[in-house]
Design a protein around this motif. Structure first.
Motif, PDB file in Angstrom:
ATOM      1  N   ALA A  71      12.627  -4.360 -18.616  1.00 31.03           N
ATOM      2  CA  ALA A  71      13.761  -4.912 -17.936  1.00 31.03           C
ATOM      3  C   ALA A  71      13.863  -4.383 -16.444  1.00 31.03           C
ATOM      4  CB  ALA A  71      14.783  -5.118 -18.770  1.00 31.03           C
ATOM      5  N   GLU A  72      13.781  -3.081 -16.590  1.00 27.18           N
ATOM      6  CA  GLU A  72      14.053  -2.320 -15.087  1.00 27.18           C
ATOM      7  C   GLU A  72      13.016  -2.485 -13.944  1.00 27.18           C
ATOM      8  OE1 GLU A  72      15.744   1.523 -15.162  1.00 27.18           O
ATOM      9  OE2 GLU A  72      15.419   1.346 -17.332  1.00 27.18           O
ATOM     10  N   VAL A  73      11.690  -2.814 -14.579  1.00 26.66           N
ATOM     11  CA  VAL A  73      10.581  -3.128 -13.669  1.00 26.66           C
ATOM     12  C   VAL A  73      10.481  -4.821 -13.409  1.00 26.66           C
ATOM     13  CG1 VAL A  73       8.064  -2.768 -13.250  1.00 26.66           C
ATOM     14  CG2 VAL A  73       9.441  -1.075 -14.875  1.00 26.66           C
ATOM     15  N   THR A  74      11.376  -5.159 -12.161  1.00 26.06           N
ATOM     16  CA  THR A  74      11.234  -6.578 -11.804  1.00 26.06           C
ATOM     17  C   THR A  74      10.346  -6.724 -10.863  1.00 26.06           C
ATOM     18  OG1 THR A  74      13.087  -5.958 -10.154  1.00 26.06           O
ATOM     19  CG2 THR A  74      13.647  -6.719 -12.236  1.00 26.06           C
ATOM     20  N   ASP A  75       9.932  -7.997 -10.716  1.00 23.86           N
ATOM     21  CA  ASP A  75       9.108  -8.261  -9.775  1.00 23.86           C
ATOM     22  C   ASP A  75       9.245  -7.768  -8.231  1.00 23.86           C
ATOM     23  OD1 ASP A  75       7.802  -9.631 -11.617  1.00 23.86           O
ATOM     24  OD2 ASP A  75       7.993 -11.512 -10.913  1.00 23.86           O
ATOM     25  N   THR A  76      10.538  -7.587  -7.807  1.00 22.94           N
ATOM     26  CA  THR A  76      10.678  -7.080  -6.536  1.00 22.94           C
ATOM     27  C   THR A  76      11.309  -5.721  -6.487  1.00 22.94           C
ATOM     28  OG1 THR A  76      13.011  -8.176  -6.658  1.00 22.94           O
ATOM     29  CG2 THR A  76      11.412  -9.505  -5.724  1.00 22.94           C
ATOM     30  N   ALA A  77      11.301  -5.013  -7.602  1.00 24.05           N
ATOM     31  CA  ALA A  77      11.930  -3.740  -7.502  1.00 24.05           C
ATOM     32  C   ALA A  77      10.789  -2.744  -6.758  1.00 24.05           C
ATOM     33  CB  ALA A  77      12.140  -3.367  -8.928  1.00 24.05           C
ATOM     34  N   HIS A  78      11.335  -2.139  -5.700  1.00 22.20           N
ATOM     35  CA  HIS A  78      10.297  -1.227  -5.125  1.00 22.20           C
ATOM     36  C   HIS A  78      10.334  -0.081  -5.836  1.00 22.20           C
ATOM     37  CE1 HIS A  78       9.227   1.305  -1.773  1.00 22.20           C
ATOM     38  NE2 HIS A  78       8.681   0.254  -1.018  1.00 22.20           N
ATOM     39  N   PHE A  79       9.144   0.391  -5.868  1.00 25.81           N
ATOM     40  CA  PHE A  79       8.796   1.505  -6.806  1.00 25.81           C
ATOM     41  C   PHE A  79       9.669   2.768  -6.106  1.00 25.81           C
ATOM     42  CE2 PHE A  79       4.614  -0.445  -8.248  1.00 25.81           C
ATOM     43  CZ  PHE A  79       5.269  -0.951  -9.284  1.00 25.81           C
ATOM     44  N   VAL A  80       9.644   3.203  -4.970  1.00 19.70           N
ATOM     45  CA  VAL A  80      10.092   4.329  -4.307  1.00 19.70           C
ATOM     46  C   VAL A  80      11.637   4.372  -4.201  1.00 19.70           C
ATOM     47  CG1 VAL A  80      10.019   6.035  -2.456  1.00 19.70           C
ATOM     48  CG2 VAL A  80       8.047   4.877  -3.234  1.00 19.70           C
ATOM     49  N   ALA A 106      -9.556   1.349  -3.146  1.00 20.27           N
ATOM     50  CA  ALA A 106      -9.642   2.220  -1.830  1.00 20.27           C
ATOM     51  C   ALA A 106      -8.163   2.664  -1.428  1.00 20.27           C
ATOM     52  CB  ALA A 106     -10.591   1.286  -0.740  1.00 20.27           C
ATOM     53  N   GLU A 107      -8.317   3.795  -0.654  1.00 23.08           N
ATOM     54  CA  GLU A 107      -6.930   4.275  -0.245  1.00 23.08           C
ATOM     55  C   GLU A 107      -6.204   3.471   0.619  1.00 23.08           C
ATOM     56  OE1 GLU A 107      -6.855   8.267   1.453  1.00 23.08           O
ATOM     57  OE2 GLU A 107      -8.539   8.778   0.021  1.00 23.08           O
ATOM     58  N   SER A 108      -7.091   2.482   1.529  1.00 19.37           N
ATOM     59  CA  SER A 108      -6.424   1.457   2.342  1.00 19.37           C
ATOM     60  C   SER A 108      -5.797   0.408   1.379  1.00 19.37           C
ATOM     61  CB  SER A 108      -7.281   1.028   3.257  1.00 19.37           C
ATOM     62  OG  SER A 108      -8.258   0.282   2.500  1.00 19.37           O
ATOM     63  N   GLU A 109      -5.991   0.265   0.287  1.00 21.28           N
ATOM     64  CA  GLU A 109      -5.585  -1.156  -0.761  1.00 21.28           C
ATOM     65  C   GLU A 109      -4.293  -0.390  -1.321  1.00 21.28           C
ATOM     66  OE1 GLU A 109      -9.191  -3.381  -1.785  1.00 21.28           O
ATOM     67  OE2 GLU A 109      -8.923  -1.527  -3.097  1.00 21.28           O
ATOM     68  N   LEU A 110      -4.086   1.036  -1.344  1.00 20.97           N
ATOM     69  CA  LEU A 110      -2.901   1.723  -2.098  1.00 20.97           C
ATOM     70  C   LEU A 110      -1.541   1.198  -1.389  1.00 20.97           C
ATOM     71  CD1 LEU A 110      -4.299   5.006  -3.309  1.00 20.97           C
ATOM     72  CD2 LEU A 110      -4.353   2.671  -4.365  1.00 20.97           C
ATOM     73  N   VAL A 111      -1.439   0.928  -0.417  1.00 24.19           N
ATOM     74  CA  VAL A 111      -0.116   0.694   0.408  1.00 24.19           C
ATOM     75  C   VAL A 111       0.470  -0.507  -0.085  1.00 24.19           C
ATOM     76  CG1 VAL A 111      -0.888   1.715   2.515  1.00 24.19           C
ATOM     77  CG2 VAL A 111      -1.249  -0.575   2.164  1.00 24.19           C
ATOM     78  N   ALA A 112      -0.396  -1.522  -0.846  1.00 22.88           N
ATOM     79  CA  ALA A 112       0.189  -2.602  -1.432  1.00 22.88           C
ATOM     80  C   ALA A 112       0.937  -2.384  -2.845  1.00 22.88           C
ATOM     81  CB  ALA A 112      -1.155  -3.633  -1.630  1.00 22.88           C
ATOM     82  N   ILE A 113       0.750  -1.361  -3.433  1.00 26.68           N
ATOM     83  CA  ILE A 113       1.442  -0.839  -4.812  1.00 26.68           C
ATOM     84  C   ILE A 113       2.755  -0.318  -4.280  1.00 26.68           C
ATOM     85  CG2 ILE A 113       1.070   0.720  -6.861  1.00 26.68           C
ATOM     86  CD1 ILE A 113      -1.822   0.491  -6.306  1.00 26.68           C
ATOM     87  N   THR A 114       3.462  -1.075  -4.107  1.00 31.31           N
ATOM     88  CA  THR A 114       5.012  -0.807  -3.523  1.00 31.31           C
ATOM     89  C   THR A 114       5.890  -1.464  -4.501  1.00 31.31           C
ATOM     90  OG1 THR A 114       5.380  -2.524  -1.944  1.00 31.31           O
ATOM     91  CG2 THR A 114       4.447  -0.128  -1.409  1.00 31.31           C
ATOM     92  N   SER A 115       5.484  -2.398  -5.243  1.00 29.82           N
ATOM     93  CA  SER A 115       6.336  -3.251  -6.243  1.00 29.82           C
ATOM     94  C   SER A 115       5.425  -3.811  -7.394  1.00 29.82           C
ATOM     95  CB  SER A 115       7.020  -4.317  -5.650  1.00 29.82           C
ATOM     96  OG  SER A 115       6.351  -5.403  -4.963  1.00 29.82           O
ATOM     97  N   TYR A 120       0.621  -6.644  -8.760  1.00 26.87           N
ATOM     98  CA  TYR A 120      -0.249  -7.822  -9.372  1.00 26.87           C
ATOM     99  C   TYR A 120      -1.072  -8.444  -8.335  1.00 26.87           C
ATOM    100  CZ  TYR A 120      -0.499 -12.167 -11.771  1.00 26.87           C
ATOM    101  OH  TYR A 120      -1.302 -13.434 -12.172  1.00 26.87           O
ATOM    102  N   ASP A 121      -0.618  -8.801  -7.158  1.00 28.68           N
ATOM    103  CA  ASP A 121      -1.631  -9.507  -6.277  1.00 28.68           C
ATOM    104  C   ASP A 121      -2.908  -8.596  -6.000  1.00 28.68           C
ATOM    105  OD1 ASP A 121       0.367 -11.373  -6.178  1.00 28.68           O
ATOM    106  OD2 ASP A 121       1.311 -10.651  -4.228  1.00 28.68           O
ATOM    107  N   LEU A 122      -2.697  -7.309  -5.811  1.00 27.39           N
ATOM    108  CA  LEU A 122      -3.911  -6.499  -5.554  1.00 27.39           C
ATOM    109  C   LEU A 122      -4.940  -6.455  -6.805  1.00 27.39           C
ATOM    110  CD1 LEU A 122      -5.351  -4.301  -3.897  1.00 27.39           C
ATOM    111  CD2 LEU A 122      -3.915  -2.521  -4.941  1.00 27.39           C
ATOM    112  N   LEU A 123      -4.261  -6.319  -7.741  1.00 27.76           N
ATOM    113  CA  LEU A 123      -5.077  -6.411  -9.193  1.00 27.76           C
ATOM    114  C   LEU A 123      -5.662  -7.596  -9.422  1.00 27.76           C
ATOM    115  CD1 LEU A 123      -3.413  -4.020 -11.496  1.00 27.76           C
ATOM    116  CD2 LEU A 123      -5.633  -3.593 -10.915  1.00 27.76           C
TER     117      LEU A 123
END
Length: 134
Positions: A71-80, A106-115, A120-123
């Motif tokens: 429940a703590e991992v919401t769609d908009t919760a920023h990981f950091v 790719a490393e350039s795609e990892l910036v999308a993994i913030t929430s 989800y969109d990247l994967l």
């Protein structure tokens, strides 16, 4: 100018990243492989075969890596900012996602993994791209 301690920390982090990618059977990885259940393997196969992604499955995977309640991992919760993810946890999330869904990021795609939504969109895009190539 970098201090000696900071240089050592960067070197250690770089070596850890190289070890995780170069030696998937290293003892660090075996711990997680033992924890992998048959259900995870089946879900992973289904997701990669159909090219679709279940957001709740992704949420559960991220929550497991971060050792949080789902429940703590919401769609908009920023990981950091919201979930206190540090660089090693972010690396662990990336490695688990790549293994679970059998994709490479790719490393350039990892910036999308913030929430969760960004992940989800990247994967989803990666799995659809992988399905088109097959």
């Amino acid at each position: 100018m970098l201090t000696t301690a900071r240089r050592r920390a960067y070197r250690t982090r770089r070596l850890l990243v190289q070890a995780l990618y170069a030696a998937p059977t290293a003892p660090v990885r075996r711990i997680h492989e033992r924890k992998t259940t048959m259900t995870e393997t089946t879900l992973s196969s289904d997701a990669t075969a159909t090219g679709t992604l279940d957001k709740e499955e992704l949420r559960a995977l991220v929550a497991e890596v971060l050792d949080l309640d789902v429940a703590e991992v919401t769609d908009t919760a920023h990981f950091v900012d919201d979930l206190d993810v540090d660089s090693l946890m972010a690396l662990e999330i990336t490695v688990r996602l790549e293994r679970h869904y059998a994709v490479r990021m790719a490393e350039s795609e990892l910036v999308a993994i913030t929430s969760l939504q960004g992940t989800y969109d990247l994967l989803d895009g990666k799995l659809k791209e992988k399905g088109e190539d097959a």
